[in-house]
Scaffold this motif. Structure first.
Motif, mmCIF file in Angstrom:
data_model
loop_
_atom_site.group_PDB
_atom_site.id
_atom_site.type_symbol
_atom_site.label_atom_id
_atom_site.label_comp_id
_atom_site.label_asym_id
_atom_site.label_seq_id
_atom_site.Cartn_x
_atom_site.Cartn_y
_atom_site.Cartn_z
ATOM 1 N N VAL A 96 12.292 39.438 36.197
ATOM 2 C CA VAL A 96 10.831 39.485 36.112
ATOM 3 C C VAL A 96 10.200 38.296 36.835
ATOM 4 C CG1 VAL A 96 10.547 38.200 33.919
ATOM 5 C CG2 VAL A 96 8.901 39.992 34.551
ATOM 6 N N ALA A 97 10.873 37.138 36.817
ATOM 7 C CA ALA A 97 10.340 35.963 37.511
ATOM 8 C C ALA A 97 10.312 36.193 39.017
ATOM 9 C CB ALA A 97 11.180 34.733 37.181
ATOM 10 N N VAL A 269 1.486 36.414 33.505
ATOM 11 C CA VAL A 269 0.987 35.877 34.778
ATOM 12 C C VAL A 269 1.007 36.956 35.857
ATOM 13 C CG1 VAL A 269 1.551 34.296 36.668
ATOM 14 C CG2 VAL A 269 1.560 33.463 34.313
ATOM 15 N N GLY A 270 2.068 37.760 35.888
ATOM 16 C CA GLY A 270 2.161 38.828 36.879
ATOM 17 C C GLY A 270 1.053 39.859 36.714
ATOM 18 N N GLY A 274 -1.818 40.348 39.460
ATOM 19 C CA GLY A 274 -1.649 41.639 40.115
ATOM 20 C C GLY A 274 -0.314 41.827 40.797
ATOM 21 N N SER A 275 0.595 40.854 40.654
ATOM 22 C CA SER A 275 1.914 40.990 41.274
ATOM 23 C C SER A 275 2.830 41.903 40.461
ATOM 24 C CB SER A 275 2.572 39.619 41.441
ATOM 25 O OG SER A 275 2.735 38.976 40.194
ATOM 26 N N LEU A 276 2.436 42.191 39.224
ATOM 27 C CA LEU A 276 3.209 43.063 38.340
ATOM 28 C C LEU A 276 2.298 44.082 37.674
ATOM 29 C CD1 LEU A 276 5.557 40.638 36.302
ATOM 30 C CD2 LEU A 276 6.259 42.203 38.112
ATOM 31 N N SER A 279 4.921 48.751 34.303
ATOM 32 C CA SER A 279 6.106 49.522 34.710
ATOM 33 C C SER A 279 7.047 48.677 35.571
ATOM 34 C CB SER A 279 5.690 50.786 35.465
ATOM 35 O OG SER A 279 4.972 50.462 36.641
ATOM 36 N N THR A 280 6.472 47.924 36.533
ATOM 37 C CA THR A 280 7.334 47.088 37.386
ATOM 38 C C THR A 280 7.924 45.918 36.596
ATOM 39 O OG1 THR A 280 5.405 45.817 38.151
ATOM 40 C CG2 THR A 280 6.123 47.682 39.512
ATOM 41 N N ALA A 281 7.187 45.452 35.583
ATOM 42 C CA ALA A 281 7.714 44.365 34.742
ATOM 43 C C ALA A 281 8.956 44.831 33.994
ATOM 44 C CB ALA A 281 6.638 43.891 33.758
ATOM 45 N N PHE A 282 8.854 46.018 33.379
ATOM 46 C CA PHE A 282 10.003 46.548 32.631
ATOM 47 C C PHE A 282 11.174 46.872 33.555
ATOM 48 C CE2 PHE A 282 6.777 47.922 29.300
ATOM 49 C CZ PHE A 282 7.155 46.927 28.404
ATOM 50 N N SER A 283 10.869 47.457 34.713
ATOM 51 C CA SER A 283 11.950 47.828 35.640
ATOM 52 C C SER A 283 12.634 46.591 36.222
ATOM 53 C CB SER A 283 11.414 48.714 36.758
ATOM 54 O OG SER A 283 10.460 48.030 37.546
ATOM 55 N N SER A 284 11.852 45.544 36.483
ATOM 56 C CA SER A 284 12.442 44.313 37.029
ATOM 57 C C SER A 284 13.336 43.625 36.004
ATOM 58 C CB SER A 284 11.347 43.350 37.502
ATOM 59 O OG SER A 284 10.524 42.930 36.426
#
Length: 437
Positions: A96-97, A269-270, A274-276, A279-284
């Motif tokens: 996620v980082a 923060v993401g 807007g960097s996350l 859905s992209t947070a969980f997938s990452s």
């Protein structure tokens, strides 16, 4: 009951080395693979499965069921369990980082502060900080080597020199980071707190880093003035979580809390920047944990193999060899360093090397009255030295691939690894200071 020394008990390790190292040599030098990473053609998991099969074929005195129970004892060790959980959390945090853009923003922010003439020494410091915060040398190298290549071009400096500087800083951070898989493996195989291992490590790694920084600075100053560097885009919010995680880890906050809160902070923060998305947070995070699966399986297999070798007298045999070669505490420390070095050179993976050497190193430390934090520190240091030098290791292969140069060309400029080797040898000669009771 004390086991009798038995050299045949080490046959599983020999089998692993023949299969894994033999495959690596074949696909690296005899019939090179297309991606240039011949030592990674053979899965380390498959090689260890073959080694486990060899271990099961030995020691006819134990029944198959007894061997299964022995494996269960090794895998069920408290420190192995904790290590596996931390690997999972570290993977989620790293995933996620990286997706949130934290590493790139942190590096770019620091590069904008540094004067152009000191860009390379600055890159070394940045690599140290980023690697300590990320807990991965490969990730740090992937982020910073393209920047180092650009700086080398603008400053008129040797490209291998600039790339080697990043690799050195990455290995410094990997060696000291609280969330690095090498730190996790070293501390948990020895049953020691991360902060204690950090203190023991820092006393050796810091002088080596200072010496490296001095040499790099002298080389850069001697080369003349550098051309102005471009402005690097960054987002301060994306950089803040790394610094908070680094501070919390150094302050001794429990690693589970550090990784858990760090992951949550990067998600927040993401989402804000807007960097996350959710859905992209969980997938990452899922991708990050998936990236740790091989390391976790290796830890499980090595724990099982180690327990079977111990039952058959393998550990006692290694101890008997070390007793013959080394008579003092300093000799025991050197033995731990040599053991870990051989494992890393053979496997081209510092985490695997530590997991393999850990149980034996623990026996040596008990035999020679070496503190567990000292043992963990020595294993991590020696594994990081060689992992940052061998041209077929992931770190140098990734760096060389990104820079478009041969991995061999980087080796002469690996000042940090050289200074770290000198520092740890001096530390062994001086000896470990006993704690006041």
């Amino acid at each position: 009951m004390k086991k009798k020394p038995n050299g045949l008990a080490l046959l599983p390790i020999v089998a692993f080395l023949i299969v894994y190292l033999g495959s690596g040599i074949y696909y690296e030098y005899i019939r090179p693979s297309e991606d240039g990473m011949g030592f990674y053609v053979m899965s380390v998991v498959v090689a260890f499965m073959i080694a486990l099969a060899v271990a099961f074929c030995q020691n006819k005195e134990l029944s198959f069921d007894d061997k299964i129970k022995a494996c269960a004892r090794g895998i069920g060790n408290e420190n192995i369990t904790i290590m596996l959980f931390i690997f999972l959390l570290a993977g989620a945090f790293s995933g996620v980082a990286s997706e949130a853009g934290g590493a790139a923003s942190t590096a770019n922010m620091l590069l904008n502060i540094i004067p152009a003439s000191f860009a390379i020494p600055g890159l070394f410091i940045i690599a140290c900080l980023i690697s300590m915060a990320m807990g991965t040398s490969c990730g740090t190298i992937s982020v910073l080597v393209p920047i180092a290549a650009g700086v080398a071009s603008s400053a008129g400096l040797s490209l291998p020199f600039c790339v080697a500087t990043v690799v050195g800083g990455a290995m410094f951070g990997d060696n000291l980071s609280f969330i690095s898989d090498t730190t996790i493996a070293a501390t948990k195989t020895q049953g020691v707190e991360m902060k204690d291992k950090f203190r023991a490590n820092f006393k050796i790694a810091l002088p080596a880093a200072i010496a490296t920084l001095i040499v790099i600075t002298i080389v850069c100053v001697a080369s003349g003035d550098a051309s102005p560097m471009d402005h690097f885009d960054y987002n301060l919010l994306q950089a803040i979580p790394y610094f908070l995680v680094l501070i919390a880890a150094i302050c001794g906050v429990n690693v589970f809390i550090v990784l858990g809160c760090g992951s949550i902070l990067f998600v927040i923060v993401g989402l804000i920047t807007g960097s996350l998305t959710m859905s992209t947070a969980f997938s990452s995070m899922g991708n990050g944990t998936s990236g740790m699966f091989e390391t976790m399986v290796v830890a499980i297999l090595v724990a099982a193999i180690g327990e079977l070798m111990k039952e058959f007298g393998g550990f006692e045999y290694i101890l008997s060899v070390i007793r013959k070669m080394f008579k003092s505490k300093r000799g025991g420390e050197l033995g731990i360093g040599i053991l870990t070095s051989i494992m890393d050179i053979a496997t081209a993976n510092n985490t695997v090397a530590i997991v393999m050497a850990g149980p034996i190193a623990k026996e040596v430390s008990n035999e020679y009255d070496i503190s567990p934090e000292r043992t963990a520190s020595l294993m991590d240091i020696f594994s990081c030295i060689w992992q940052g030098i061998i041209p077929y290791g992931a770190q140098l292969l990734i760096a060389a691939g990104l820079a478009g140069i041969g991995s061999i060309t980087i080796i002469p400029f690996l000042y940090y690894q050289g200074f770290l080797l000198i520092a740890v040898i001096i530390s062994i000669i001086i000896g470990e200071k006993k704690k006041a009771k």
